[in-house]
Design a protein around this motif. Structure first.
Motif, PDB file in Angstrom:
ATOM      1  N   LEU A  11      12.668   2.019  -8.946  1.00 19.44           N
ATOM      2  CA  LEU A  11      11.128   2.504  -8.874  1.00 19.44           C
ATOM      3  C   LEU A  11      10.217   2.058  -7.847  1.00 19.44           C
ATOM      4  CD1 LEU A  11       9.606   2.254 -12.020  1.00 19.44           C
ATOM      5  CD2 LEU A  11       9.738   4.601 -10.874  1.00 19.44           C
ATOM      6  N   ALA A  12      10.682   1.104  -6.485  1.00 21.38           N
ATOM      7  CA  ALA A  12      10.456   0.653  -5.656  1.00 21.38           C
ATOM      8  C   ALA A  12      10.566   1.229  -4.706  1.00 21.38           C
ATOM      9  CB  ALA A  12      10.389  -1.642  -5.208  1.00 21.38           C
ATOM     10  N   ARG A  13      12.218   1.391  -4.853  1.00 21.20           N
ATOM     11  CA  ARG A  13      13.048   2.315  -3.721  1.00 21.20           C
ATOM     12  C   ARG A  13      12.290   3.641  -3.666  1.00 21.20           C
ATOM     13  NH1 ARG A  13      18.456   1.922  -5.085  1.00 21.20           N
ATOM     14  NH2 ARG A  13      18.099   1.222  -7.025  1.00 21.20           N
ATOM     15  N   LEU A  14      12.171   4.398  -4.502  1.00 17.62           N
ATOM     16  CA  LEU A  14      11.954   5.606  -5.264  1.00 17.62           C
ATOM     17  C   LEU A  14      10.832   6.574  -4.263  1.00 17.62           C
ATOM     18  CD1 LEU A  14      11.939   8.468  -5.743  1.00 17.62           C
ATOM     19  CD2 LEU A  14      10.451   7.910  -7.832  1.00 17.62           C
ATOM     20  N   GLN A  15       9.505   5.130  -3.811  1.00 23.08           N
ATOM     21  CA  GLN A  15       8.073   5.096  -2.868  1.00 23.08           C
ATOM     22  C   GLN A  15       8.820   4.807  -1.018  1.00 23.08           C
ATOM     23  OE1 GLN A  15       4.667   5.036  -3.546  1.00 23.08           O
ATOM     24  NE2 GLN A  15       5.311   6.331  -1.596  1.00 23.08           N
ATOM     25  N   GLY A  50       3.736   3.012 -12.080  1.00 23.83           N
ATOM     26  CA  GLY A  50       4.844   2.923 -11.116  1.00 23.83           C
ATOM     27  C   GLY A  50       4.560   3.929  -9.574  1.00 23.83           C
ATOM     28  N   VAL A  51       4.762   4.212  -8.848  1.00 25.49           N
ATOM     29  CA  VAL A  51       5.070   4.898  -8.138  1.00 25.49           C
ATOM     30  C   VAL A  51       4.408   5.295  -7.903  1.00 25.49           C
ATOM     31  CG1 VAL A  51       7.605   5.200  -7.008  1.00 25.49           C
ATOM     32  CG2 VAL A  51       5.864   7.404  -7.631  1.00 25.49           C
ATOM     33  N   THR A  52       2.412   4.288  -6.452  1.00 29.49           N
ATOM     34  CA  THR A  52       0.856   4.780  -5.802  1.00 29.49           C
ATOM     35  C   THR A  52       1.107   5.313  -4.163  1.00 29.49           C
ATOM     36  OG1 THR A  52       1.153   2.725  -5.250  1.00 29.49           O
ATOM     37  CG2 THR A  52       0.958   2.879  -7.797  1.00 29.49           C
ATOM     38  N   GLU A  53       1.342   5.419  -3.999  1.00 29.02           N
ATOM     39  CA  GLU A  53       1.286   5.572  -2.686  1.00 29.02           C
ATOM     40  C   GLU A  53       0.980   7.211  -2.290  1.00 29.02           C
ATOM     41  OE1 GLU A  53       2.829   5.420   1.830  1.00 29.02           O
ATOM     42  OE2 GLU A  53       3.480   3.829   0.266  1.00 29.02           O
ATOM     43  N   SER A  54       2.306   7.558  -3.043  1.00 28.00           N
ATOM     44  CA  SER A  54       1.978   9.369  -2.889  1.00 28.00           C
ATOM     45  C   SER A  54       1.383   9.799  -3.905  1.00 28.00           C
ATOM     46  CB  SER A  54       3.722   9.448  -3.078  1.00 28.00           C
ATOM     47  OG  SER A  54       4.764   9.338  -2.485  1.00 28.00           O
ATOM     48  N   PHE A  55       0.019   9.186  -3.929  1.00 27.62           N
ATOM     49  CA  PHE A  55      -0.546  10.238  -4.925  1.00 27.62           C
ATOM     50  C   PHE A  55      -2.364   9.546  -4.997  1.00 27.62           C
ATOM     51  CE2 PHE A  55       3.288  10.014  -7.358  1.00 27.62           C
ATOM     52  CZ  PHE A  55       3.587  11.641  -7.185  1.00 27.62           C
ATOM     53  N   ARG A  56      -2.024   8.846  -4.138  1.00 24.93           N
ATOM     54  CA  ARG A  56      -4.046   8.403  -3.562  1.00 24.93           C
ATOM     55  C   ARG A  56      -4.697   9.315  -3.740  1.00 24.93           C
ATOM     56  NH1 ARG A  56      -3.106   3.299  -2.395  1.00 24.93           N
ATOM     57  NH2 ARG A  56      -5.622   2.759  -1.229  1.00 24.93           N
ATOM     58  N   ALA A 150      25.392   7.203  -7.347  1.00 26.36           N
ATOM     59  CA  ALA A 150      24.921   6.610  -8.620  1.00 26.36           C
ATOM     60  C   ALA A 150      23.324   5.464  -8.250  1.00 26.36           C
ATOM     61  CB  ALA A 150      25.923   5.922  -9.560  1.00 26.36           C
ATOM     62  N   ALA A 151      24.034   4.615  -6.917  1.00 24.22           N
ATOM     63  CA  ALA A 151      23.279   3.521  -6.498  1.00 24.22           C
ATOM     64  C   ALA A 151      21.787   4.433  -5.761  1.00 24.22           C
ATOM     65  CB  ALA A 151      24.469   2.714  -6.025  1.00 24.22           C
ATOM     66  N   GLN A 152      21.927   5.667  -5.727  1.00 29.82           N
ATOM     67  CA  GLN A 152      20.374   5.414  -4.625  1.00 29.82           C
ATOM     68  C   GLN A 152      19.379   6.737  -4.698  1.00 29.82           C
ATOM     69  OE1 GLN A 152      22.711   8.046  -1.030  1.00 29.82           O
ATOM     70  NE2 GLN A 152      24.061   6.927  -0.775  1.00 29.82           N
ATOM     71  N   VAL A 153      18.293   5.892  -4.447  1.00 33.64           N
ATOM     72  CA  VAL A 153      17.228   6.587  -5.412  1.00 33.64           C
ATOM     73  C   VAL A 153      17.220   7.964  -4.626  1.00 33.64           C
ATOM     74  CG1 VAL A 153      15.056   6.695  -4.964  1.00 33.64           C
ATOM     75  CG2 VAL A 153      16.783   4.985  -5.663  1.00 33.64           C
TER      76      VAL A 153
END
Length: 253
Positions: A11-15, A50-56, A150-153
């Motif tokens: 989830l952190a790497r998704l941002q 979850g991720v927050t920056e993209s939905f501000r 499999a290890a990449q977001v």
């Protein structure tokens, strides 16, 4: 079992992925979609997990009075009101939240069923949840199976269909209000060019269920003769005292 947080968590790497050219295109479409789904949603507390920056911008446009962030890292460093906790064990009082936003939270949770049970617990009667997820029934889902990344977001997530999420929500007593699919372009950076713009137009018209991302808005129904909404002025958001069970034992099959 809870979703792992921190700098190395999916989830952190998704941002970080949202800041890539392909991720930024997805983020823009998702933010516009969330803004539409929140436009007629009202209340006192809106919580994003979850991720927050993209939905501000989408959160800021909401008419709900208080907007609370539960970021995938502590702290997010982007200001605003934040709460720290696990998605599968929310530090929120039962029947206290008017709306919840889950942007790909279920995609990267090892126990999505527990997350949805917590969503049901903390929402007030007639409260709403908005779920965003990567669609397994799409070019994005196919690429997640064939890419070997499999290890990449985001390819390390568990892609599902909107129908599967709706089934889970229905079991918990939710009614599905809106379902929408977006991002019909293939998951490649070169697909962002103008020559691929027809994919979005044709996709919405000809194969609407094959979008790379689905969005679902569902409302929590409670079987009672006289549904009472908690008084806004006296409602407490955070849990206090002893921990409460995450599964309500009455009112559901």
């Amino acid at each position: 079992m809870t979703v792992r947080k921190g700098p190395g968590s999916p989830l952190a790497r998704l941002q970080d992925w949202y800041r890539s050219p392909l991720g930024a295109e997805v983020a823009a479409l998702e933010s516009a979609c969330v803004q539409r789904l929140l436009s007629d949603t009202f209340g006192y507390y809106l919580v994003q997990i979850g991720v927050t920056e993209s939905f501000r911008d989408a959160m800021a446009s909401s008419r709900i009075r208080h907007r609370i962030l539960m970021p995938c890292e502590h702290p997010s460093g982007h200001g605003g009101r934040e709460v720290v906790g696990w998605p599968s064990r929310l530090p929120l009082a039962s029947d206290s939240v008017d709306a919840l936003l889950l942007p790909h939270t279920l995609d990267f949770s090892p126990d999505p069923d527990a997350v949805l049970r917590e969503v049901e617990r903390v929402l007030i009667p007639e409260g709403r949840v908005i779920v965003l997820g990567f669609n397994a029934l799409s070019a994005w889902g196919l690429w997640s199976l064939l890419s070997g990344s499999a290890a990449q977001v985001p390819w390390c997530g568990r892609f599902r269909t909107a129908h599967q999420i709706e089934d889970w929500l229905s079991v918990l007593g939710f009614d599905i209000e809106v379902r929408e699919h977006i991002m019909f372009r293939p998951p490649f950076r070169r697909a962002l060019g103008p020559s691929f713009s027809a994919f979005d137009t044709l996709g919405r018209r000809l194969w609407p269920i094959l979008g790379g991302v689905y969005s679902i808005r569902a409302v929590k129904r409670v079987a009672t003769l006289t549904p009472l909404r908690p008084a806004w002025g006296r409602r407490s958001l955070l849990r206090g005292g002893a921990a409460e069970p995450t599964t309500r034992r009455a009112g559901h099959a």
